[in-house]
Design a protein around this motif. Sequence first.
Motif, PDB file in Angstrom:
ATOM      1  N   VAL B  63       0.855  -1.187   0.000  1.00 48.18           N
ATOM      2  CA  VAL B  63       0.000   0.000   0.000  1.00 48.18           C
ATOM      3  C   VAL B  63       0.890   1.235   0.000  1.00 48.18           C
ATOM      4  CG1 VAL B  63      -1.786   1.241   1.244  1.00 48.18           C
ATOM      5  CG2 VAL B  63      -1.718  -1.248   1.344  1.00 48.18           C
ATOM      6  N   GLU B  69       0.292  11.431   4.458  1.00 49.36           N
ATOM      7  CA  GLU B  69      -0.773  10.474   4.745  1.00 49.36           C
ATOM      8  C   GLU B  69      -0.192   9.208   5.374  1.00 49.36           C
ATOM      9  OE1 GLU B  69      -0.658  11.849   1.674  1.00 49.36           O
ATOM     10  OE2 GLU B  69      -2.556  12.940   1.429  1.00 49.36           O
ATOM     11  N   LYS B  71       2.468   8.953   7.242  1.00 49.40           N
ATOM     12  CA  LYS B  71       2.811   9.195   8.644  1.00 49.40           C
ATOM     13  C   LYS B  71       1.562   9.147   9.521  1.00 49.40           C
ATOM     14  CE  LYS B  71       6.599  12.318   7.471  1.00 49.40           C
ATOM     15  NZ  LYS B  71       6.907  13.751   7.345  1.00 49.40           N
ATOM     16  N   THR B  72       0.488   9.793   9.064  1.00 50.28           N
ATOM     17  CA  THR B  72      -0.743   9.814   9.862  1.00 50.28           C
ATOM     18  C   THR B  72      -1.303   8.399   9.996  1.00 50.28           C
ATOM     19  OG1 THR B  72      -1.150  11.901   8.768  1.00 50.28           O
ATOM     20  CG2 THR B  72      -2.887  11.074  10.172  1.00 50.28           C
ATOM     21  N   SER B  73      -1.275   7.635   8.909  1.00 45.49           N
ATOM     22  CA  SER B  73      -1.837   6.294   8.943  1.00 45.49           C
ATOM     23  C   SER B  73      -1.092   5.412   9.936  1.00 45.49           C
ATOM     24  CB  SER B  73      -1.773   5.653   7.569  1.00 45.49           C
ATOM     25  OG  SER B  73      -2.404   6.466   6.645  1.00 45.49           O
ATOM     26  N   ARG B  75       0.388   6.378  12.557  1.00 51.71           N
ATOM     27  CA  ARG B  75      -0.047   6.855  13.860  1.00 51.71           C
ATOM     28  C   ARG B  75      -1.359   6.167  14.254  1.00 51.71           C
ATOM     29  NH1 ARG B  75       2.941   9.951  17.497  1.00 51.71           N
ATOM     30  NH2 ARG B  75       1.307  10.410  18.976  1.00 51.71           N
ATOM     31  N   VAL B  76      -2.263   6.097  13.300  1.00 54.46           N
ATOM     32  CA  VAL B  76      -3.543   5.451  13.558  1.00 54.46           C
ATOM     33  C   VAL B  76      -3.327   3.969  13.846  1.00 54.46           C
ATOM     34  CG1 VAL B  76      -5.768   4.836  12.594  1.00 54.46           C
ATOM     35  CG2 VAL B  76      -4.786   7.061  12.119  1.00 54.46           C
ATOM     36  N   ALA B  78      -0.851   2.570  15.123  1.00 56.49           N
ATOM     37  CA  ALA B  78      -0.287   2.373  16.455  1.00 56.49           C
ATOM     38  C   ALA B  78      -1.379   2.392  17.515  1.00 56.49           C
ATOM     39  CB  ALA B  78       0.762   3.445  16.742  1.00 56.49           C
ATOM     40  N   GLY B  79      -2.427   3.168  17.275  1.00 59.83           N
ATOM     41  CA  GLY B  79      -3.471   3.303  18.271  1.00 59.83           C
ATOM     42  C   GLY B  79      -4.640   2.361  18.077  1.00 59.83           C
ATOM     43  N   SER B  80      -4.604   1.517  17.065  1.00 55.70           N
ATOM     44  CA  SER B  80      -5.740   0.633  16.844  1.00 55.70           C
ATOM     45  C   SER B  80      -5.241  -0.752  16.475  1.00 55.70           C
ATOM     46  CB  SER B  80      -6.625   1.188  15.731  1.00 55.70           C
ATOM     47  OG  SER B  80      -5.911   1.198  14.526  1.00 55.70           O
ATOM     48  N   THR B  82      -5.911  -2.301  13.571  1.00 55.58           N
ATOM     49  CA  THR B  82      -5.697  -2.479  12.151  1.00 55.58           C
ATOM     50  C   THR B  82      -4.264  -2.096  11.826  1.00 55.58           C
ATOM     51  OG1 THR B  82      -6.292  -0.224  11.677  1.00 55.58           O
ATOM     52  CG2 THR B  82      -8.060  -1.842  11.650  1.00 55.58           C
ATOM     53  N   LEU B 380       8.082  16.330  15.998  1.00 51.55           N
ATOM     54  CA  LEU B 380       7.154  16.914  15.021  1.00 51.55           C
ATOM     55  C   LEU B 380       6.853  18.392  15.241  1.00 51.55           C
ATOM     56  CD1 LEU B 380       4.617  14.001  14.767  1.00 51.55           C
ATOM     57  CD2 LEU B 380       5.978  14.925  12.893  1.00 51.55           C
TER      58      LEU B 380
END
Lengths: 291, 415, 299
Positions: B63, B69, B71-73, B75-76, B78-80, B82, B380
Motif C-alpha cells: 500500500v 498520509e 505518517k498519519t496512517s 499513527r492510527v 499504532a493506536g488501533s 488495524t 514533530l
Amino acid sequence: MTSIISSLEDAEAPAKRRDPLLIVLWIVLVSVALIWVAPFVFIVFTALKTNPEIMSTSAFAPPETMRFENFAGAWERGNFSTTFRNSFIITLIKVPLGLVISAMAAYALARIDLGRIGKFLLVFVLFGAMIPFQVMLAPIFTLVNGLGLINSYPGVILAYLAFGVPYQVFILHGFFRAVPKEISEAALIDGASHFTVFRRIFLPISLPVLAALLILDFVSTWNEFGMALVLLQDPKMWTLPLGLMSFQGQFSRDYAQLNSAIVMTVFPAILVYMIFQRYFVSGLTSGAVKG
Amino acid sequence: MAKFVRALALSTALTCLAGAAYAQDQRLTIWTISYQAEKQVNALKSIEETFEASHPGVDVEIVMRGTDEHKTSLRVAAGSNTGPDIYMSWAGLGLGGEYVKAGLSRDMSKYYDQYGWEERLSAPSLAFNSAFAEGKHGIPFRFSGEGIYYNKDLFEKAGITAPPTTYDELVEVAEKLKQAGIAPITFGGTVNWHVMRLMDMLLEAKCGAETHDALTSMEADWSSTPCATEAFAEMKKWGENYILSPFMGIDEPQSNQLYYAGRAAMALQGDWFVNQLAENTSDVNDFGVFKLPTGTGRLYGFAEYWYISSKADNPDLAAEFLDFFTSDELQDQIKGSFGALSVNTNVQVAEDAPAMYRDWLALFEGATGTFVNGDQAFPLDVTTEYFRVINEVASGNMEADAAAAAMQTFIGNRG
Amino acid sequence: MTSPKLFSSPRTQAAMLMGPAILVYATFAIWPIIEVIFLSFQSWDGLSADRAWIGVENYRRIFTEDPVFWAAFRNTVIWTVMSVIFPPVLGLLLALGLNENLFGRVPLRAIYYLPVIVAPIAVATMWRWMYDPFFGLFNQILTSWGMTGLIQDWLGDRKVALYSMFVAYTWQHVGFSMVLFLAGLQNVDRSLVEAARIDGCNRWQGFVHVTLPALMTTITIVLVLSTISSLKAFDIVYGMTGGGPAQSTQMLALWAFTQSMQIFNFGRGSAISVILLLITLAVIIPYLRWSQRREEASR
C-alpha cells in the motif's frame, strides 16, 4: 448588439418600453457571468491539451486536438475506479438513510406534543446545524477509532449522518408544522398510529421537499473532505475529494492529467445540479428563508 | 427495480464468498510511501510478484501513500488493531523513533541473528537500528545521500570550470551564475522540507559537525550560538538572490520540472534523482553532482527502514520477506532503482549505470560520517516551527537573529 | 410480535420515531463537542492510555507561547469580516439584477450558482493551478497584456496569499448569497415598488425605502450563514496553501487540525477548537434568540 437585446426584450415583454438602464445591466451581468465560467473553460481546455501545448499556447486557446487519453491516464493513475466506487457507495447509503431518520424525527418533533422535552430536543438538534464539525475532527477521529470503525464505510457514514440530521430536521420540521392540523387529526381519531400517519400522509406530501434535500445532501456528501480525511486513511477507502488531493500532491507537474482529474471529480455534482436545478434552489431557500 | 435489488443481493453474496476464500490465504500487508520514479514502483511490483511466486498461498499487498498520509496512517495503526505487517519509516529518532516509542515496532534481534543481516548490510545504513530502544528495530533497505546536481551547460555558460568544494566557492558559483542571468538553484517552497535541505546544509557549513548536532538535538542554545544566526543570514541571502523566484508558491515536483527544463543551474537532491533525470531529460550525462560543500566531510542523507509491526499476524513470514528483499540476488536485480548504492555490501554498481552513479559511490565512500535531514532529527512540533522560521527567513520576512531567537523560544517553551 | 399496546402512547411512538436520529446525532455530533472540551484541559498524544489533567495549561500556552495561534486568529477574523462583506454584497447586486425581467436570466442564475456545488477541495485545486506562478492563468494573462509588473507569486507571497485565497472563496460563495437574496426578493411586494415609483421615488429611493426593509430578514440570515461558513474555512486552506507560506494563511480550524492530527498534540488542538467554538457561539446565540423572537411575534 443592443438592438438584438432590445428586440429580444420586446419579444419577451412586448408591452414594456425599452429601458436603457436594463440593457446596461444585462451587459454587465453577462460580462460578469463570462468571468464566472472562465475558470471552468480554462480547466476543461487544459485537460484536453498536451503538456507541451499547455506551456506554449494561451490559456483560452482551444486545444488543437481533443486529447481524451488524458482522462484515461488520470483515471488510471488517480485510482478513480476505487474513489468513484467509494464515493458512490457512501453517498448511496448515507443520503436516503439520513433523509428517512431526519423525516421521522422531524415529524415527531413537529406533530407529537411532548411538552418541554419536545422543545428542548428541538433546540438540542438545531444547535448542531450551526456548529462547524471542522472544530471537532480530532474527537470524531478518537471516537470512531475507539469503535474500531476507522477506514470503514459504517464509520464515515455514521459521522455523516450525525452532521446531516440537524439541517434536515430544521427544514422538515418547518414544513411539517405548516401542514394543517385537520389533515392528521382525522386519521389519528380513526385510530391510526403516528407511524401510519407519517407514512401515509406526511411522507407523500413532503416529497418535493425531500427531493430538494436529497439533491442538496447528495452534493454535500459527494464533496465532503475534512471528515473523510481523518476517518479514511486507507487509499482503498478514499473518496473522490481525497483522491483528487493526493493526485495533486503526486502529479502536480502533469498539468493536463491534473486538470482531467479535476473535471472528473467535479462533473457528477454538476450533472446532478443541471438535471435537478429547479428543486435545488427551492430546497435551499424554502428552509433558510421562509422556514 | 426488483431486478436491480436481486442483482445487488447476488453481488453482495458473491463478494462474501470471495472474501471467505481469500481469508484462507496468508496475507502480508506492507505500507510505504508512494515513490515517484517508475523504476522504484516497478521494482516494488516485481518483488511482490517474485515473493508470491516462491510462496504459494501468500498474498503480498503493498500500500503506497503520500508521505504525510503515510505518517498519519502509521499513527492510527499504532493506536488501533488495524494496520500493516511491515511498514516503511525513516531511521532516526525524529520519525522512525516516534513509532518505536509508540510500540508499533517489533524487536528484530532474533531475525538479525537468524539471517545474519549484520554481515550483509552496510555499516552507515545499520547505524540506527539499535539506537531506538532495547533490541534491534527495523532493517535498512535504502540509504540515500543528498548532494547538489548541476547543469553542465549552464555552468559552462557562466564560465564555471569546476564544481565548488567549499561553501565560499559555492556562493561564488551562485554569484557568477546570477551575473550570467542564470538562476543558480531551484526549490519548491510549499512542501517545506525541500527548502529545509538548504538550511540543513548551511547549518552544517557554518557550525561544523559537533555544534550542528548539538543544535538539532536541542542541547545547544540557538540564540546564543552565533553560527545559527549566521546560517539564517546565509539563508536569507540565498532566498533573496540565488533561488529561482518565485519559489514559495510551487511544490517540489514543479521545481524539478523547472530544473529539467534548464531554468536553474543547480538542485539539492538525493541520489534517487539520477533516475528522475534519466526519465525526464534527453541525456542524464548533461548533469553532474557534487557533495554539499560544508567542509565537514559528512554526507547529508538518511536511511529508510522496513519495520515489522508489533501487531503482525505472522512476523516470521514478514522476516522472510525482508530477508528476501535485502538478499544479494534481489538487490542485484533491482540495483539502481532505489538509489546509487545498495544497502547490501555484496552488490556492485552495474556496468551500464549512468556515470553519476560512480560519482555517488565516491561520495558515499569518501564520507566521514552522516548528518540527517532536520525533519528526521526534530520532534514533530519543532519541525513545524523549523519549517515556519526557515520560510519566513527565505522569503525575507524575518531577520537572522530573530529567527534564531524564535527557534530557541519555541524549544525553551516545550519544557 | 410486538403488542399494539406498546405503540399506544404517543410518547413511545415519538421516541421510536426520533430514536435513530437522536442517537446517531448525540453520539457522533454532541459527544465530540463534549469530548473536545474535556480534551482541551488534558495533555494527550492521541495514542497512549494516559491522559493527564493539566487544567488551563493548553490555553496558557496557546495564548502566550504558540507562534502561530495569533496569526491564525487574526486571519480568521480578517477572513470572516471579508466574507460577511464581499460575497453577500456581490450576491445582493446580482440578485437585484437577475430579479429584473431580463433575457436569459435563468441560465445566468445557473452560471452564478454553479461554483457553489463544486467540491471546495476541487475549487482549491483549480485555483491553485490558475495561480501557478509559471504556467498559471493569471500570470499568463498578465504577461500577454504586457503587465508583467503585476505578476505575483499569488499563493507564495505572504502579502497576497490570504487575499488570493479569498478571491477563490468569493467565486465559490457568491452564488449562495445570490440565491438566498433572490428568494427574499420574492417576498418583496412588487406593487409597493411600483407605487413608490409612481409617487416620484427614483430607483435608489425605492430600493432604500421599500426593497431594503422588506429584505431585512434575508440579510440577517445571509450574514449569519456567511459568518458560520467562513469560520469553517478548512478545505480551501488545506487544499490551496496548507496554511503556508510560513503559516501566514493559517486559520483556526486548520491549525486545530494540524495540532491534533499532524503534531499529535490533541490537548492543544482541542483548546484551539474550543476557542473557535466559542467564537461561533458568540455569533449564533444572538441569532437564535432573534429568530425565536421573530417566530413568536409572527404567531
